[in-house]
Scaffold this active site. Sequence first.
Site, PDB file in Angstrom:
ATOM      1  N   HIS A   1       1.668  -6.502 -10.379  1.00 32.88           N
ATOM      2  CA  HIS A   1       0.958  -6.655  -9.115  1.00 32.88           C
ATOM      3  C   HIS A   1      -0.088  -7.754  -9.104  1.00 32.88           C
ATOM      4  CE1 HIS A   1      -2.153  -4.524 -11.312  1.00 32.88           C
ATOM      5  NE2 HIS A   1      -3.001  -4.818 -10.348  1.00 32.88           N
TER       6      HIS A   1
HETATM    7  C1  UD1 Z   1      -6.652  -4.367  -6.679  1.00 34.60           C
HETATM    8  C2  UD1 Z   1      -7.624  -4.910  -7.713  1.00 34.60           C
HETATM    9  C3  UD1 Z   1      -6.943  -4.992  -9.071  1.00 34.60           C
HETATM   10  C4  UD1 Z   1      -6.350  -3.653  -9.450  1.00 34.60           C
HETATM   11  C5  UD1 Z   1      -5.427  -3.169  -8.333  1.00 34.60           C
HETATM   12  C6  UD1 Z   1      -4.855  -1.822  -8.643  1.00 34.60           C
HETATM   13  C7  UD1 Z   1      -9.330  -6.495  -6.911  1.00 34.60           C
HETATM   14  C8  UD1 Z   1      -9.748  -7.898  -6.940  1.00 34.60           C
HETATM   15  N1  UD1 Z   1      -8.105  -6.241  -7.397  1.00 34.60           N
HETATM   16  O1  UD1 Z   1      -5.583  -5.303  -6.558  1.00 34.60           O
HETATM   17  O2  UD1 Z   1      -7.899  -5.346 -10.042  1.00 34.60           O
HETATM   18  O3  UD1 Z   1      -5.640  -3.774 -10.660  1.00 34.60           O
HETATM   19  O4  UD1 Z   1      -6.178  -3.102  -7.106  1.00 34.60           O
HETATM   20  O5  UD1 Z   1      -3.773  -1.534  -7.796  1.00 34.60           O
HETATM   21  O6  UD1 Z   1     -10.077  -5.660  -6.461  1.00 34.60           O
HETATM   22  N2  UD1 Z   1      -1.917  -3.149   0.134  1.00 34.60           N
HETATM   23  C9  UD1 Z   1      -1.258  -2.243   0.931  1.00 34.60           C
HETATM   24  N3  UD1 Z   1      -1.684  -0.933   0.907  1.00 34.60           N
HETATM   25  C10 UD1 Z   1      -2.715  -0.528   0.135  1.00 34.60           C
HETATM   26  C11 UD1 Z   1      -3.385  -1.462  -0.671  1.00 34.60           C
HETATM   27  C12 UD1 Z   1      -2.978  -2.768  -0.660  1.00 34.60           C
HETATM   28  O7  UD1 Z   1      -0.325  -2.576   1.639  1.00 34.60           O
HETATM   29  O8  UD1 Z   1      -3.041   0.685   0.163  1.00 34.60           O
HETATM   30  C13 UD1 Z   1      -1.449  -4.562   0.104  1.00 34.60           C
HETATM   31  C14 UD1 Z   1      -2.058  -5.438   1.158  1.00 34.60           C
HETATM   32  O9  UD1 Z   1      -1.105  -6.376   1.539  1.00 34.60           O
HETATM   33  C15 UD1 Z   1      -3.146  -6.165   0.401  1.00 34.60           C
HETATM   34  C16 UD1 Z   1      -2.535  -6.301  -0.973  1.00 34.60           C
HETATM   35  O10 UD1 Z   1      -1.755  -5.103  -1.143  1.00 34.60           O
HETATM   36  O11 UD1 Z   1      -3.474  -7.381   0.974  1.00 34.60           O
HETATM   37  C17 UD1 Z   1      -3.528  -6.431  -2.080  1.00 34.60           C
HETATM   38  O12 UD1 Z   1      -4.479  -5.359  -2.070  1.00 34.60           O
HETATM   39  P1  UD1 Z   1      -5.943  -5.559  -2.715  1.00 34.60           P
HETATM   40  O13 UD1 Z   1      -6.693  -4.294  -2.660  1.00 34.60           O
HETATM   41  O14 UD1 Z   1      -6.583  -6.782  -2.142  1.00 34.60           O
HETATM   42  O15 UD1 Z   1      -5.666  -5.935  -4.219  1.00 34.60           O
HETATM   43  P2  UD1 Z   1      -4.638  -5.312  -5.273  1.00 34.60           P
HETATM   44  O16 UD1 Z   1      -3.587  -6.325  -5.530  1.00 34.60           O
HETATM   45  O17 UD1 Z   1      -4.220  -3.927  -4.947  1.00 34.60           O
END
Ligand code: UD1
Length: 368
Positions: free
Chosen positions: A214
């Site tokens: 991820h």
């Molecule tokens: C975040 C953390 C990472 C951690 C990971 C665990 C930061 C910088 N990164 O990354 O360190 O290892 O969480 O999973 O804080 N999205 C959904 N549904 C959700 C959550 C996310 O669709 O419930 C999608 C969205 O498109 C979003 C993308 O995932 O833009 C990324 O989510 P984000 O929380 O920004 O970062 P992670 O990649 O999950």
Amino acid sequence: MRRVLWRPMRIVYVVGTRPNFVKTAPVIGALRTRLPEGRHAIVHTGQHYDRLMSEIFLEELGVPAPDHMLEVGSGSHAQQTALVMERLAPVLEEERPDLVVVPGDVNSTLAAALTAAKLQVPVAHIESGLRSFDRTMPEELNRIVTDQLSDYLFLHSDEAIENLRAEGIAAERMHFVGNTMIDTLVALEARFRAAGTARRLGVEPGRYALVTLHRPALVDGPLLPETIERLAALAREIPVVFPVHPRTREMMEEVQAKHPGLQLCEPLGYVDFLSLLADAGLVLTDSGGIQEETTYLGIPCFTLRDNTERPVTVKAGTNTLLGLDPAAITGIPAALAEHPPEPPEPPPLWDGRAAERIADVVAGLEES
Ligand code: UD1
């Protein structure tokens, strides 16, 4: 601890993402037991919001419903951090906590630590002192700043002591307590051992590869298509089960990655995920937590990154750093043959009692 009149301690726990829930659940449990008169308020920032990334975890871990939902959702790093700060500040004004507890290294962690520190509320950081020494990782910046701002640094491995000392952090602020993520694993062991998730997904225990990916460095850029191709090639030798993080799913759709032979599925609940992890023949990941869980379980783990903030897992012998290079996936079957047959001893204090040690320190503050 500076409190004018004695009153039961008030603690705010700020969580926002899937791994945060796992790391914090045992700490909330231990502190509620130790300080039953106290206020234990849970704030969910909403950085993760899909049911499969959030509620299912809170339910399985027995975490009470959050007292405050900030609903920040997705956005740029600046937006996500700023929104947590903006929405958390009034909650802290209302709760008037004696301590704010933050886990890990995600944007919610940094935002919460900064908001609390500016309001002069003491901060406790769970999983303090990890360093990858790679400042291109957003998590590394989050870790460094959170540790600088924290009053109580709870360390999960002894490597953290030197990392923190090198950044000028005084020994009095450090408490080597062990790994709270392993506390949760130990607490769920009977359940995940009985879950039989592998068979339910149609794979034989011990005879499949479990994959999770991820991180932006891997999935947001040009490496993703080749990674999927190499995984498809691996799947011709061993079944490959791949629960897909929403970020990765989005990027795979964008590049229209073909994935013949891969068993893709939605993100799993924690009991199902641990069951698949414990029964896997090997694991391929870019996650931090999974490097630790495989070390505890003695499962060979291959990490598709150039570095790790958890060298303790490499030292233990279960984790191999492949580099950020999809071509390295091809070498996994040969590398697997080299893995030590016996699972190693877990690192010191990865024993299921880390949260108890945190509770000892925090309960001691109430008395002082
Ligand atoms: C975040 C953390 C990472 C951690 C990971 C665990 C930061 C910088 N990164 O990354 O360190 O290892 O969480 O999973 O804080 N999205 C959904 N549904 C959700 C959550 C996310 O669709 O419930 C999608 C969205 O498109 C979003 C993308 O995932 O833009 C990324 O989510 P984000 O929380 O920004 O970062 P992670 O990649 O999950």
